[in-house]
Design a protein around this motif. Structure first.
Motif, short mmCIF file in Angstrom:
data_model
loop_
_atom_site.label_atom_id
_atom_site.label_comp_id
_atom_site.label_asym_id
_atom_site.label_seq_id
_atom_site.Cartn_x
_atom_site.Cartn_y
_atom_site.Cartn_z
N MET A 1 0.84 -1.18 0.00
CA MET A 1 0.00 0.00 0.00
C MET A 1 0.88 1.24 0.00
N ALA A 2 0.73 2.07 -1.01
CA ALA A 2 1.50 3.31 -1.10
C ALA A 2 0.61 4.45 -0.63
N LEU A 3 1.02 5.12 0.44
CA LEU A 3 0.26 6.25 0.95
C LEU A 3 0.38 7.40 -0.04
N THR A 4 -0.76 7.89 -0.53
CA THR A 4 -0.80 8.89 -1.59
C THR A 4 -1.75 10.01 -1.22
N GLU A 5 -1.38 11.24 -1.53
CA GLU A 5 -2.26 12.40 -1.32
C GLU A 5 -3.02 12.70 -2.60
N SER A 6 -4.18 13.31 -2.42
CA SER A 6 -4.96 13.80 -3.55
C SER A 6 -4.14 14.82 -4.35
N THR A 7 -4.44 14.94 -5.62
CA THR A 7 -3.74 15.91 -6.47
C THR A 7 -4.21 17.33 -6.21
N MET A 8 -5.33 17.47 -5.51
CA MET A 8 -5.90 18.79 -5.21
C MET A 8 -6.13 19.57 -6.52
N LEU A 9 -6.90 18.96 -7.40
CA LEU A 9 -7.30 19.57 -8.66
C LEU A 9 -7.73 21.02 -8.41
N GLU A 10 -7.46 21.90 -9.34
CA GLU A 10 -7.73 23.32 -9.16
C GLU A 10 -9.23 23.59 -8.97
N LEU A 11 -9.54 24.38 -7.93
CA LEU A 11 -10.93 24.77 -7.69
C LEU A 11 -11.45 25.51 -8.93
N ASP B 1 -14.98 2.08 -13.57
CA ASP B 1 -14.22 2.77 -14.60
C ASP B 1 -13.13 1.84 -15.13
N GLU B 2 -13.53 0.84 -15.89
CA GLU B 2 -12.59 -0.19 -16.34
C GLU B 2 -11.43 0.39 -17.15
N SER B 3 -11.69 1.36 -18.00
CA SER B 3 -10.64 1.93 -18.85
C SER B 3 -9.73 2.89 -18.09
N GLN B 4 -10.15 3.32 -16.94
CA GLN B 4 -9.46 4.30 -16.09
C GLN B 4 -9.47 5.70 -16.70
N ALA B 5 -10.21 5.90 -17.78
CA ALA B 5 -10.25 7.21 -18.45
C ALA B 5 -10.87 8.28 -17.55
N VAL B 6 -11.87 7.90 -16.77
CA VAL B 6 -12.53 8.89 -15.90
C VAL B 6 -11.59 9.31 -14.78
N ALA B 7 -10.90 8.36 -14.17
CA ALA B 7 -9.94 8.69 -13.11
C ALA B 7 -8.85 9.62 -13.66
N HIS B 8 -8.38 9.34 -14.86
CA HIS B 8 -7.37 10.21 -15.48
C HIS B 8 -7.94 11.60 -15.73
N ALA B 9 -9.17 11.69 -16.23
CA ALA B 9 -9.80 12.98 -16.51
C ALA B 9 -9.96 13.82 -15.24
N TYR B 10 -10.23 13.17 -14.11
CA TYR B 10 -10.40 13.87 -12.83
C TYR B 10 -9.06 14.08 -12.11
N LYS B 11 -8.00 13.50 -12.66
CA LYS B 11 -6.68 13.52 -12.01
C LYS B 11 -6.76 12.93 -10.61
N ALA B 12 -7.62 11.91 -10.47
CA ALA B 12 -7.75 11.21 -9.19
C ALA B 12 -6.42 10.52 -8.89
N ALA B 13 -6.05 10.52 -7.62
CA ALA B 13 -4.75 9.95 -7.24
C ALA B 13 -4.86 8.85 -6.20
N CYS B 14 -5.88 8.93 -5.36
CA CYS B 14 -5.94 8.01 -4.22
C CYS B 14 -7.38 7.59 -3.95
N THR B 15 -7.50 6.62 -3.07
CA THR B 15 -8.81 6.22 -2.56
C THR B 15 -8.75 6.32 -1.04
N PRO B 16 -9.66 7.07 -0.46
CA PRO B 16 -10.75 7.85 -1.07
C PRO B 16 -10.23 9.18 -1.62
N ASP B 17 -10.90 9.67 -2.66
CA ASP B 17 -10.57 10.96 -3.26
C ASP B 17 -11.89 11.64 -3.65
N PRO B 18 -12.47 12.45 -2.74
CA PRO B 18 -13.77 13.08 -3.01
C PRO B 18 -13.64 14.42 -3.76
N TYR B 19 -14.55 14.63 -4.69
CA TYR B 19 -14.64 15.87 -5.45
C TYR B 19 -16.09 16.36 -5.35
#
Length: 185
Positions: free
Chosen positions: A1-11, A108-126
């Motif tokens: 398990m790699a501890l990861t922070e959210s990317t903090m996508l721009e508001l 999100d089998e293709s992971q395209a949505v996670a990439h579009a949101y720049k999601a980095a970790c679980t949980p990652d709420p937007y």
């Protein structure tokens, strides 16, 4: 398990569109299904991560507490099921049923949505406003596995309540921390 922070996508970022299958109902859910709501909460989670397991009952309660309010909620799992088979649609469905998720849980089998949101970790709420503009991306609360702080969802609930009241969301947002999204090779 790699501890990861959210990317903090721009508001202010506009929520990317999606069309993904709900692992419980089997129906396709689109971002635009939530037009006309005061807000849209997109949660990147999964079945295996200890950080998600730590809050999953509370996520179920959050969904119940906001049911009937003008808030759309969706959970999305984007993990590679080859390396993490517990995150396959059947595992996600069981997680949703076990925790009473009253919101769609999308795969999100293709992971395209996670990439579009720049999601980095679980949980990652937007959390997005009525115009699908990002107003909150940060921690659920300060509780983490083993730190002794009770799970409350305090930070995310405060942001949701502000959106529903038409009030500004505080810009003082702490990044979510959890397992990294399991990207395909």
């Amino acid at each position: 398990m790699a501890l990861t922070e959210s990317t903090m996508l721009e508001l202010g970022t506009v929520a990317p569109g999606f069309a993904l299958t709900d692992v419980v109902s089997g129906r396709t859910v689109h971002r635009d299904d939530f037009r006309g709501k005061q807000g849209l909460l997109v949660l990147f989670i999964c079945a295996h991560c200890p950080y998600v397991k730590h809050i999953e009952k509370s996520l179920g309660q959050l969904g119940a507490d906001y049911a009937g309010k003008p808030l759309g909620i969706v959970a999305i799992s984007s993990n590679d099921v080859t390396t993490h088979p517990a995150d396959n649609p059947a595992g996600l469905r069981q997680q949703a049923l076990n925790n009473g998720f009253a919101f769609p849980y999308l795969y999100d089998e293709s992971q395209a949505v996670a990439h579009a949101y720049k999601a980095a970790c679980t949980p990652d709420p937007y959390l997005f406003d009525a115009d699908f503009k990002l107003v909150y991306r940060g921690q659920y609360d300060a509780s983490r596995p083993g730190n002794g702080i009770p799970v409350s969802g305090k930070d995310l609930r405060a942001a949701i309540d502000a959106v529903l009241a038409g009030a500004p969301v505080t810009a003082d947002q702490k990044p979510s921390i959890g397992c990294n999204i399991k990207w395909k090779a």
